[in-house]
Design a protein around this motif. Structure first.
Motif, PDB file in Angstrom:
ATOM      1  N   LEU A   1      23.048  31.092  43.334  1.00 37.44           N
ATOM      2  CA  LEU A   1      22.587  31.069  44.587  1.00 37.44           C
ATOM      3  C   LEU A   1      23.834  30.601  45.692  1.00 37.44           C
ATOM      4  N   LEU A   2      24.607  29.989  45.358  1.00 40.25           N
ATOM      5  CA  LEU A   2      25.832  29.459  45.952  1.00 40.25           C
ATOM      6  C   LEU A   2      26.583  30.559  46.402  1.00 40.25           C
ATOM      7  N   ALA A   3      26.532  31.611  45.574  1.00 43.35           N
ATOM      8  CA  ALA A   3      27.248  32.897  45.632  1.00 43.35           C
ATOM      9  C   ALA A   3      26.740  33.920  46.813  1.00 43.35           C
ATOM     10  N   LEU A   4      25.608  33.658  47.274  1.00 33.78           N
ATOM     11  CA  LEU A   4      24.786  34.552  48.116  1.00 33.78           C
ATOM     12  C   LEU A   4      25.771  34.353  49.543  1.00 33.78           C
ATOM     13  N   SER A   5      26.621  33.318  49.494  1.00 34.30           N
ATOM     14  CA  SER A   5      27.227  33.210  50.505  1.00 34.30           C
ATOM     15  C   SER A   5      28.518  34.221  50.930  1.00 34.30           C
ATOM     16  N   GLY A   6      28.674  35.167  49.828  1.00 31.84           N
ATOM     17  CA  GLY A   6      29.495  36.256  49.936  1.00 31.84           C
ATOM     18  C   GLY A   6      30.939  35.729  50.647  1.00 31.84           C
ATOM     19  N   PRO A   7      31.750  36.282  51.296  1.00 32.25           N
ATOM     20  CA  PRO A   7      32.840  35.954  51.801  1.00 32.25           C
ATOM     21  C   PRO A   7      33.113  34.812  52.733  1.00 32.25           C
ATOM     22  N   ARG A   8      31.742  34.041  53.032  1.00 34.70           N
ATOM     23  CA  ARG A   8      31.799  32.725  53.626  1.00 34.70           C
ATOM     24  C   ARG A   8      31.712  31.674  52.487  1.00 34.70           C
ATOM     25  N   THR A   9      31.621  31.935  51.295  1.00 36.05           N
ATOM     26  CA  THR A   9      31.899  31.192  50.085  1.00 36.05           C
ATOM     27  C   THR A   9      33.068  30.517  50.201  1.00 36.05           C
ATOM     28  N   PRO A  10      33.196  28.854  50.318  1.00 37.48           N
ATOM     29  CA  PRO A  10      34.251  28.277  50.695  1.00 37.48           C
ATOM     30  C   PRO A  10      35.251  28.173  49.498  1.00 37.48           C
ATOM     31  N   TYR A  11      35.116  28.467  48.305  1.00 36.06           N
ATOM     32  CA  TYR A  11      35.901  28.312  47.133  1.00 36.06           C
ATOM     33  C   TYR A  11      36.116  29.581  46.429  1.00 36.06           C
ATOM     34  N   GLU A  12      37.378  29.977  46.102  1.00 36.93           N
ATOM     35  CA  GLU A  12      37.340  31.278  45.381  1.00 36.93           C
ATOM     36  C   GLU A  12      37.241  30.966  43.876  1.00 36.93           C
ATOM     37  N   GLY A  13      36.686  31.636  42.983  1.00 38.80           N
ATOM     38  CA  GLY A  13      36.221  31.416  41.685  1.00 38.80           C
ATOM     39  C   GLY A  13      34.969  31.256  41.169  1.00 38.80           C
ATOM     40  N   ARG A  14      34.889  31.298  39.921  1.00 39.25           N
ATOM     41  CA  ARG A  14      33.285  31.401  39.501  1.00 39.25           C
ATOM     42  C   ARG A  14      32.839  29.950  39.008  1.00 39.25           C
ATOM     43  N   LEU A  15      31.846  29.642  39.357  1.00 41.86           N
ATOM     44  CA  LEU A  15      31.297  28.328  39.163  1.00 41.86           C
ATOM     45  C   LEU A  15      29.753  28.293  38.049  1.00 41.86           C
ATOM     46  N   GLY A  16      29.609  27.295  37.445  1.00 37.82           N
ATOM     47  CA  GLY A  16      28.447  27.063  36.890  1.00 37.82           C
ATOM     48  C   GLY A  16      28.328  27.740  35.407  1.00 37.82           C
ATOM     49  N   VAL A  17      29.643  28.005  35.015  1.00 34.88           N
ATOM     50  CA  VAL A  17      29.846  28.536  33.613  1.00 34.88           C
ATOM     51  C   VAL A  17      30.976  27.856  32.871  1.00 34.88           C
ATOM     52  N   VAL A  18      31.128  27.952  31.532  1.00 37.20           N
ATOM     53  CA  VAL A  18      32.015  27.748  30.870  1.00 37.20           C
ATOM     54  C   VAL A  18      32.778  28.934  30.291  1.00 37.20           C
ATOM     55  N   ALA A  19      33.690  29.706  31.019  1.00 39.21           N
ATOM     56  CA  ALA A  19      34.097  30.965  30.632  1.00 39.21           C
ATOM     57  C   ALA A  19      35.620  31.336  31.089  1.00 39.21           C
ATOM     58  N   GLU A  20      36.503  32.082  30.414  1.00 40.49           N
ATOM     59  CA  GLU A  20      37.558  32.019  30.766  1.00 40.49           C
ATOM     60  C   GLU A  20      37.994  32.684  32.031  1.00 40.49           C
ATOM     61  N   GLY A  21      38.815  32.209  32.762  1.00 41.64           N
ATOM     62  CA  GLY A  21      38.852  32.260  34.415  1.00 41.64           C
ATOM     63  C   GLY A  21      38.079  31.849  35.243  1.00 41.64           C
ATOM     64  N   ALA A  22      36.981  31.116  34.810  1.00 45.53           N
ATOM     65  CA  ALA A  22      36.120  30.126  35.454  1.00 45.53           C
ATOM     66  C   ALA A  22      36.610  28.942  36.199  1.00 45.53           C
ATOM     67  N   LEU A  23      36.339  28.427  37.336  1.00 42.75           N
ATOM     68  CA  LEU A  23      36.648  27.347  37.523  1.00 42.75           C
ATOM     69  C   LEU A  23      36.561  26.035  36.866  1.00 42.75           C
TER      70      LEU A  23
END
Length: 448
Positions: free
Chosen positions: A388-410
């Protein structure tokens, strides 16, 4: 009027920021590498934990996962996670960062100022992070400057997706005027609530466009408007519908031009159906929705951002308790029905003007245990809320993937004592069970 107000209020709020920043400085830079060894991982999406493994955090991202993962630096911080679970940081999708630290009496006090609100909110934001909440979506209030303090490391707290002040029609849910305060159309004065950015009162398409654009100009990641009556407001009965279709469309048009979305406060079918027709993407609450409306939401991919509230608290006056009864009864029906119908679900707390509730933030997740398995519940407060946070698209204030434990995620991570899939109650006591809390690669609690 709105633009002139924003210029003056911004100067005052920046002054408050400078006054409070120094004593609240608290956050370190990320370590070069942190190694979580011998951990089992809940990755935010699976129904079970991994086997014992190693997770390498480099800077602010997860660099490697696997039994053979190894640090690149001999100076890496190694944390032995034997018998513990590594999982994503918790996400609360419905907070009011600037007003969850104030009682109604404090808010109405003649000496209440933006500076005091910033100070109290900064203290609460630190406590929220130490409960394991590494990201939140703020859906009403002037959290822009608090966000900047947190992002700059001057204050400890979660990542914030801010909406700015909730936008309301006259007599709507966010018309927070005292009975003695006349409309600015007649007095020419902003209300006390508008002076501290608690809300904006806007009537007609033109004013709604201006209000939305002002919030976007200040850095809103999404827009929140009031589409129906509420239980924490004085003037609007629960059954009323707020904003005409044209006014709602104005908000959606202005937000979509900035490539983001509108979420609405709404409880009952009429207000929600009007919002859907206007192009709104998220419904907050929805406790009084019927099956047909929920099915429509599922068909159109509309999110339901729900809560699981208590019937009353000591801070509630009798009128509010009575007004809240159908909302409390409805949430017992809506959660399982929305799940059965395949509605996209998110979760949040919605604590407002009741500071004593803040310490129970984690426990409120557990109030959903009758409707979700432990795995479903953990997914809800991690990967689903992040979606749901990612719905903000380019207005998302932080670059990177959240909510998961995965390579490359924040690297927003919790190390939990034990297995929360076997004992979901572990997440209800963060002080005892969250042995390490990491946000953006920085260890804010635990081994350093």
């Amino acid at each position: 009027m709105l633009t002139a107000f924003r210029r003056g209020a911004l100067a005052v709020l920046w002054s408050a920021v400078m006054a409070t920043a120094a004593p609240l400085a608290a956050q370190d830079a990320p370590a070069p590498e942190v190694i979580f060894a011998n951990v089992r991982v809940f990755d935010g999406t699976a129904d079970q934990l991994s086997g014992p493994t190693t997770v390498v955090v480099r800077g602010n991202t997860i660099a490697a996962i696997g039994p053979d993962a190894a640090p690149a630096s001999p100076d890496a911080t190694v944390i032995d996670g034997t018998g513990q679970t590594l999982m994503p940081g918790l996400i609360d999708n419905h907070v009011h960062m600037m007003f969850n630290s104030l009682s109604p009496a404090q808010m109405a006090a003649p000496d209440m100022s933006l500076e005091k609100i910033v100070q109290l909110s900064a203290e609460q934001s630190r406590a929220m992070l130490l409960r394991g909440f590494t990201a939140v979506r703020d859906v009403g209030g002037p959290s822009f400057m608090l966000k900047r303090l947190i992002d700059s490391g001057k204050v400890m707290g979660p990542r914030i997706w801010p909406s700015g002040p909730m936008i309301s029609q006259t007599s709507g849910h966010a018309d927070l005027r005292h009975p003695s305060e006349p409309s600015r159309r007649f007095s020419g004065k902003m209300s006390k609530a508008e002076e501290v950015w608690a809300s904006v009162i806007a009537d007609g398409r033109d004013e709604v466009l201006t209000a939305v654009r002002e919030n976007l100009r200040m850095g809103a990641s999404h827009i929140k408007i009031a589409a129906g009556g509420g239980t924490s407001s004085e003037y609007d009965p629960l059954d009323v519908t707020q904003y005409t279709l044209d006014e709602m469309k104005a908000a959606v048009d202005a937000a979509s031009d900035w490539n983001t979305y509108v979420t609405v406060h709404a409880y009952h079918p009429k207000s929600v159906r009007r919002a859907i027709e206007a192009g709104v993407k998220v419904i907050e609450h929805g406790n009084l929705l019927d099956e047909d409306t929920l099915r429509l939401m599922a068909e159109k991919g509309i999110w339901l951002s729900g809560q699981m509230l208590v019937e009353s608290t000591e801070a509630m006056d009798p009128k509010r308790r009575e007004k809240r009864k159908p909302v409390i009864e409805g949430q017992q029906i809506v959660w399982p029905m929305a799940k059965r119908l395949g509605v996209k679900l998110a979760w949040g707390t919605d604590f407002l003007f009741e500071p004593d509730l803040n310490a129970r933030q984690n426990a409120y997740i557990l109030r959903l245990k009758p409707f979700f398995t432990p795995a479903e519940l953990l997914k809800l407060v991690t990967s689903q809320n992040a979606e749901l946070l990612a719905l903000s698209g380019p207005r998302t204030p932080y670059e990177g993937r959240l909510g998961v434990v995965a390579e490359g995620a924040l690297a927003d991570l919790l190390l939990v004592r034990g297995d929360p899939l076997a004992d979901i109650d572990l997440i209800g006591d963060p002080a005892a069970n969250f042995t390490v809390i990491m946000k953006d690669g920085v260890i804010v609690k635990g081994a350093r």
